[in-house]
Design an enzyme around this catalytic site. Structure first.
Site, PDB file in Angstrom:
ATOM      1  N   LYS A   5     -10.422  -1.427  11.773  1.00  0.00           N
ATOM      2  CA  LYS A   5      -9.449  -1.154  12.840  1.00  0.00           C
ATOM      3  C   LYS A   5     -10.230  -1.136  14.144  1.00  0.00           C
ATOM      4  O   LYS A   5     -11.173  -0.351  14.295  1.00  0.00           O
ATOM      5  CB  LYS A   5      -8.793   0.215  12.641  1.00  0.00           C
ATOM      6  CG  LYS A   5      -7.828   0.314  11.467  1.00  0.00           C
ATOM      7  CD  LYS A   5      -7.234   1.711  11.364  1.00  0.00           C
ATOM      8  CE  LYS A   5      -6.308   1.808  10.147  1.00  0.00           C
ATOM      9  NZ  LYS A   5      -5.888   3.206   9.882  1.00  0.00           N
ATOM     10  N   GLU A  23      -8.074   3.781  -0.853  1.00  0.00           N
ATOM     11  CA  GLU A  23      -8.517   3.909   0.538  1.00  0.00           C
ATOM     12  C   GLU A  23      -8.770   5.373   0.921  1.00  0.00           C
ATOM     13  O   GLU A  23      -7.928   6.240   0.685  1.00  0.00           O
ATOM     14  CB  GLU A  23      -7.436   3.297   1.444  1.00  0.00           C
ATOM     15  CG  GLU A  23      -7.794   3.251   2.919  1.00  0.00           C
ATOM     16  CD  GLU A  23      -6.723   2.507   3.729  1.00  0.00           C
ATOM     17  OE1 GLU A  23      -5.892   1.777   3.143  1.00  0.00           O
ATOM     18  OE2 GLU A  23      -6.717   2.666   4.960  1.00  0.00           O
ATOM     19  N   ASP A  73     -11.754   3.798   5.522  1.00  0.00           N
ATOM     20  CA  ASP A  73     -11.025   3.615   6.780  1.00  0.00           C
ATOM     21  C   ASP A  73     -11.623   4.617   7.783  1.00  0.00           C
ATOM     22  O   ASP A  73     -12.586   4.296   8.508  1.00  0.00           O
ATOM     23  CB  ASP A  73      -9.518   3.863   6.522  1.00  0.00           C
ATOM     24  CG  ASP A  73      -8.647   3.878   7.781  1.00  0.00           C
ATOM     25  OD1 ASP A  73      -9.189   3.756   8.889  1.00  0.00           O
ATOM     26  OD2 ASP A  73      -7.402   4.016   7.666  1.00  0.00           O
ATOM     27  N   LYS A 101       0.870  -1.181   0.000  1.00  0.00           N
ATOM     28  CA  LYS A 101       0.000   0.000   0.000  1.00  0.00           C
ATOM     29  C   LYS A 101       0.897   1.218   0.000  1.00  0.00           C
ATOM     30  O   LYS A 101       1.865   1.263   0.758  1.00  0.00           O
ATOM     31  CB  LYS A 101      -0.893  -0.034   1.240  1.00  0.00           C
ATOM     32  CG  LYS A 101      -1.555   1.273   1.625  1.00  0.00           C
ATOM     33  CD  LYS A 101      -2.624   1.053   2.683  1.00  0.00           C
ATOM     34  CE  LYS A 101      -2.485   2.013   3.844  1.00  0.00           C
ATOM     35  NZ  LYS A 101      -3.519   1.771   4.893  1.00  0.00           N
ATOM     36  N   LYS A 117       1.024   5.547   0.211  1.00  0.00           N
ATOM     37  CA  LYS A 117       0.266   6.738   0.596  1.00  0.00           C
ATOM     38  C   LYS A 117       0.302   7.726  -0.563  1.00  0.00           C
ATOM     39  O   LYS A 117       1.343   7.883  -1.221  1.00  0.00           O
ATOM     40  CB  LYS A 117       0.895   7.371   1.843  1.00  0.00           C
ATOM     41  CG  LYS A 117       0.805   6.482   3.074  1.00  0.00           C
ATOM     42  CD  LYS A 117      -0.615   6.409   3.618  1.00  0.00           C
ATOM     43  CE  LYS A 117      -0.669   5.633   4.929  1.00  0.00           C
ATOM     44  NZ  LYS A 117      -2.024   5.629   5.523  1.00  0.00           N
ATOM     45  N   ASP A 172      -3.626   4.813  -0.400  1.00  0.00           N
ATOM     46  CA  ASP A 172      -4.368   5.376   0.735  1.00  0.00           C
ATOM     47  C   ASP A 172      -4.153   6.887   0.757  1.00  0.00           C
ATOM     48  O   ASP A 172      -3.017   7.358   0.869  1.00  0.00           O
ATOM     49  CB  ASP A 172      -3.854   4.754   2.045  1.00  0.00           C
ATOM     50  CG  ASP A 172      -4.691   5.149   3.261  1.00  0.00           C
ATOM     51  OD1 ASP A 172      -5.654   5.926   3.106  1.00  0.00           O
ATOM     52  OD2 ASP A 172      -4.373   4.667   4.370  1.00  0.00           O
TER      53      ASP A 172
HETATM   54  O1  OSB Z   1      -4.494   5.243   7.303  1.00  0.00           O
HETATM   55  O2  OSB Z   1      -4.109   3.182   7.458  1.00  0.00           O
HETATM   56  C1  OSB Z   1      -3.854   4.326   7.796  1.00  0.00           C
HETATM   57  C2  OSB Z   1      -0.817   4.388  10.120  1.00  0.00           C
HETATM   58  C3  OSB Z   1      -1.226   5.320  11.052  1.00  0.00           C
HETATM   59  C4  OSB Z   1      -2.439   5.946  10.886  1.00  0.00           C
HETATM   60  C5  OSB Z   1      -3.256   5.612   9.801  1.00  0.00           C
HETATM   61  C6  OSB Z   1      -2.859   4.665   8.873  1.00  0.00           C
HETATM   62  C7  OSB Z   1      -1.602   4.058   9.030  1.00  0.00           C
HETATM   63  C8  OSB Z   1      -1.042   3.098   8.086  1.00  0.00           C
HETATM   64  C9  OSB Z   1       0.026   2.154   8.605  1.00  0.00           C
HETATM   65  O3  OSB Z   1      -1.321   3.059   6.925  1.00  0.00           O
HETATM   66  C10 OSB Z   1      -0.441   0.754   8.784  1.00  0.00           C
HETATM   67  C11 OSB Z   1       0.535  -0.065   9.615  1.00  0.00           C
HETATM   68  O4  OSB Z   1       1.458  -0.636   9.048  1.00  0.00           O
HETATM   69  O5  OSB Z   1       0.367  -0.133  10.846  1.00  0.00           O
HETATM   70 MG    MG Z   2      -5.927   4.283   6.028  1.00  0.00          MG
END
Ligand code: OSB
Ligand code: MG
Length: 370
Positions: A262, A213, A238, A161, A163, A188
């Site tokens: 989550k 995402e 999310d 994934k 960002k 994401d």
């Molecule tokens: O948006 O999924 C997210 C980390 C901190 C806050 C939000 C996100 C994330 C990650 C990291 O994408 C996921 C991980 O490896 O823990």
């Molecule tokens: Mg996310």
């Protein structure tokens, strides 16, 4: 199970590499570790709020306040036989899901230790190892990103994934896609777009992505519906899914086809399981998200992801991807098939490395029953 004491420990842990998203860049991860003592047992939970209100309005500061001044007084001395008892005790405390979920996790750890069952067994998960991927932050350039992705692929990660944010979306994603034509790839945006600006993402539709995402704001479920109607690629929510009701809204509105689950964001593992249970018969794909957890939260995520409905790889990477030294004695490693084993010992199945724990502690408060 009478709760005798609740300890809050504010931790600050150096990451092995900085993590940059559309909402900011961090070199350290803060969190609050919750230690519950009951009937001679110790349970651990992790509150995944970070220092800044970038991902969520909650911060380590707000969570500390809610935990100390509102949640602790309700549960100290209280009898907790099931996670549901905990939610009954804290009824009326509005919001603050990350804070609540931290305590709920510690209660699950205690319940498992009491019954001699792992969290996986308590939840009824049947996978002994779960498919995982890696979440990679924004890098200096598309070339750097391709290099970083290559390193993780070399380590064995089969799903990546990345960002994205406005101006760092199409070029970054196409660079990775061109370098790795068959990679399971997803992006994401952490709410960096709106209904107008999201049309700049249309070229992603031709890059064979698993999902996009959270492109729009947390409270824009309706606009995600309008966006999804314009995109072939599945939208995954999310931030927007803060309760099982929100999962139902999003699915009924066709605002997304996939949900990132989550436990923190949903206010607890039990709520996370409820979203899973709602999505499964409706053929809505779900996967376990991550919050750069310590070994404590990672153990919890692995147990959650062992439920059969988690049919896409989770953001649960090996301990080494996050911390040179974690607060748990157990370190999670990646298997050759891009999976991680689900812990088997009672409760979360992890123990605390006291020296590491102490070295990362910024503040601690011990609250006892009267
Ligand atoms: O948006 O999924 C997210 C980390 C901190 C806050 C939000 C996100 C994330 C990650 C990291 O994408 C996921 C991980 O490896 O823990
Ligand atoms: Mg996310």
């Amino acid at each position: 199970m009478k709760i005798d004491s609740l300890t809050l420990t504010h931790l600050n842990m150096p990451l092995v590499s900085p993590f940059e998203t559309s909402f900011g860049r961090i070199k350290h991860r803060e969190c609050i570790l919750i230690t519950l003592r009951a009937e001679g047992m110790i349970g651990y939970g992790e509150c995944v709020a970070d220092r800044d209100p970038g991902y969520s309005y909650e911060t380590t500061g707000t969570a500390w306040h809610i935990l100390k001044d509102f949640i602790a007084p309700r549960i100290l001395g209280a009898d907790v036989k099931y996670a549901a008892d905990f939610h009954a005790h804290i009824e009326g405390i509005r919001g603050h899901h990350l804070a609540k979920a931290g305590v709920e996790m510690a209660i699950w750890d205690l319940l498992g230790k009491r019954d001699g069952k792992s969290l996986r067994e308590l939840l009824g998960g049947n996978k002994l190892k779960v498919d995982v991927g890696v979440s990679i932050g924004l890098q200096k350039s598309p070339e750097d990103l391709v290099q970083t992705v290559a390193e993780y692929i070399a380590q064995g990660y089969r799903r990546v994934k990345i960002k994205i944010k406005p101006g760092r979306d199409i070029d970054d994603t196409s660079a990775v896609r061109n370098a790795f034509p068959n990679l399971l790839l997803q992006v994401d945006a952490n709410s960096a777009y709106d209904l107008k600006t999201c049309t700049s993402l249309l070229p992603l539709d031709d890059m064979n992505l698993l999902l996009i995402e959270q492109p729009l704001n947390e409270d824009d479920i309706w606009d995600h519906r309008k966006m999804q109607a314009q995109f072939k690629t599945s939208i995954c929510l999310d931030e927007s899914i803060v309760s099982p009701r929100h999962a139902r809204y999003a699915i009924e509105m066709e605002a997304c086809r996939i949900i990132n689950i989550k436990a923190g964001r949903l206010g607890g593992i039990s709520q996370a399981v409820a979203v899973h249970d709602f999505c499964k018969p409706r053929s809505v794909a779900v996967w376990c998200g991550g919050m750069l957890e310590t070994g404590v939260g990672r153990a919890s995520n692995l147990a959650l992801a062992s439920l059969t409905g988690f049919n896409l790889p989770g953001d649960i990477s090996a301990s080494a991807r996050y911390y040179a030294r974690d607060i748990t004695n157990e370190r999670f490693t990646l298997n050759a098939d891009s999976t991680i084993n689900v812990p088997t010992a009672p409760g979360l199945g992890v123990s605390i490395d006291t020296a590491a724990f102490k070295s990362y502690t910024l503040a601690e408060v011990i609250l006892k029953r009267e």
